[in-house]
Scaffold this active site. Sequence first.
Site, PDB file in Angstrom:
ATOM      1  N   HIS A  17      24.278  62.166   5.163  1.00  0.00           N
ATOM      2  CA  HIS A  17      23.196  63.082   5.540  1.00  0.00           C
ATOM      3  C   HIS A  17      22.156  63.147   4.416  1.00  0.00           C
ATOM      4  O   HIS A  17      20.948  63.094   4.662  1.00  0.00           O
ATOM      5  CB  HIS A  17      23.718  64.512   5.757  1.00  0.00           C
ATOM      6  CG  HIS A  17      24.661  64.690   6.892  1.00  0.00           C
ATOM      7  ND1 HIS A  17      25.861  65.349   6.733  1.00  0.00           N
ATOM      8  CD2 HIS A  17      24.595  64.331   8.197  1.00  0.00           C
ATOM      9  CE1 HIS A  17      26.481  65.391   7.898  1.00  0.00           C
ATOM     10  NE2 HIS A  17      25.735  64.773   8.804  1.00  0.00           N
ATOM     11  N   LYS A  41      32.403  75.098  19.551  1.00  0.00           N
ATOM     12  CA  LYS A  41      32.927  74.234  18.496  1.00  0.00           C
ATOM     13  C   LYS A  41      33.626  75.049  17.420  1.00  0.00           C
ATOM     14  O   LYS A  41      33.168  76.127  17.044  1.00  0.00           O
ATOM     15  CB  LYS A  41      31.764  73.433  17.900  1.00  0.00           C
ATOM     16  CG  LYS A  41      32.182  72.251  17.093  1.00  0.00           C
ATOM     17  CD  LYS A  41      30.988  71.368  16.768  1.00  0.00           C
ATOM     18  CE  LYS A  41      31.399  70.209  15.904  1.00  0.00           C
ATOM     19  NZ  LYS A  41      30.279  69.393  15.507  1.00  0.00           N
ATOM     20  N   ARG A  90      24.820  54.983  11.495  1.00  0.00           N
ATOM     21  CA  ARG A  90      25.793  54.327  10.617  1.00  0.00           C
ATOM     22  C   ARG A  90      26.249  52.993  11.164  1.00  0.00           C
ATOM     23  O   ARG A  90      26.630  52.115  10.406  1.00  0.00           O
ATOM     24  CB  ARG A  90      27.026  55.218  10.415  1.00  0.00           C
ATOM     25  CG  ARG A  90      26.743  56.514   9.691  1.00  0.00           C
ATOM     26  CD  ARG A  90      27.936  57.410   9.739  1.00  0.00           C
ATOM     27  NE  ARG A  90      28.161  57.770  11.148  1.00  0.00           N
ATOM     28  CZ  ARG A  90      29.166  58.494  11.602  1.00  0.00           C
ATOM     29  NH1 ARG A  90      30.084  58.912  10.782  1.00  0.00           N
ATOM     30  NH2 ARG A  90      29.281  58.781  12.869  1.00  0.00           N
ATOM     31  N   SER A 127      31.253  63.440   8.702  1.00  0.00           N
ATOM     32  CA  SER A 127      31.770  64.792   8.456  1.00  0.00           C
ATOM     33  C   SER A 127      33.230  64.906   8.875  1.00  0.00           C
ATOM     34  O   SER A 127      34.019  65.576   8.212  1.00  0.00           O
ATOM     35  CB  SER A 127      30.925  65.830   9.198  1.00  0.00           C
ATOM     36  OG  SER A 127      29.647  65.924   8.626  1.00  0.00           O
TER      37      SER A 127
END
Length: 152
Positions: A17, A41, A90, A127
């Site tokens: 990030h 979440k 990515r 993450s």
Amino acid sequence: MRRAIFPGSFDPLTLGHYDIILRGITLFDELIIAIGINAEKKYMFTLEERTRFIKNAFKDQPKIKVLTYSGLTVDFCKKVNANFILRGLRNPADFEFEKAIAHTNRKLSEIETVFLLTSSGKSYISSSIVRDVIRNGGDYTGLVPSTVIVNS
């Protein structure tokens, strides 16, 4: 003014990030790091911790703001007058996923999505991997900015 948002949960902020944000501020006059709130979440870090990690990491960057939002990202863009969404990629799987979201956002609004490839040395960091390392007592410090501090 070229204003972009960089949306995410940032649970936690990673070096991937960080890389995208630092490179993104060279493209835009202002970059809003938009921490999304999703009641469905379960987060490892509280909203306050995630906000603090990010604000501390970029405290010397006047072009960066940190805000929170819930709901559709395109609605948040309209609210803050952002014409761009910045996203990091990515790998090819990220591209396929992000492409579908970008097309949907474009259908819903006039927001353009700008993709940056994560630097090669950071493309493996996510993450979820960082959370797994932390949960299992591993050394996470090479995966996140120094402002991400886990209280044991």
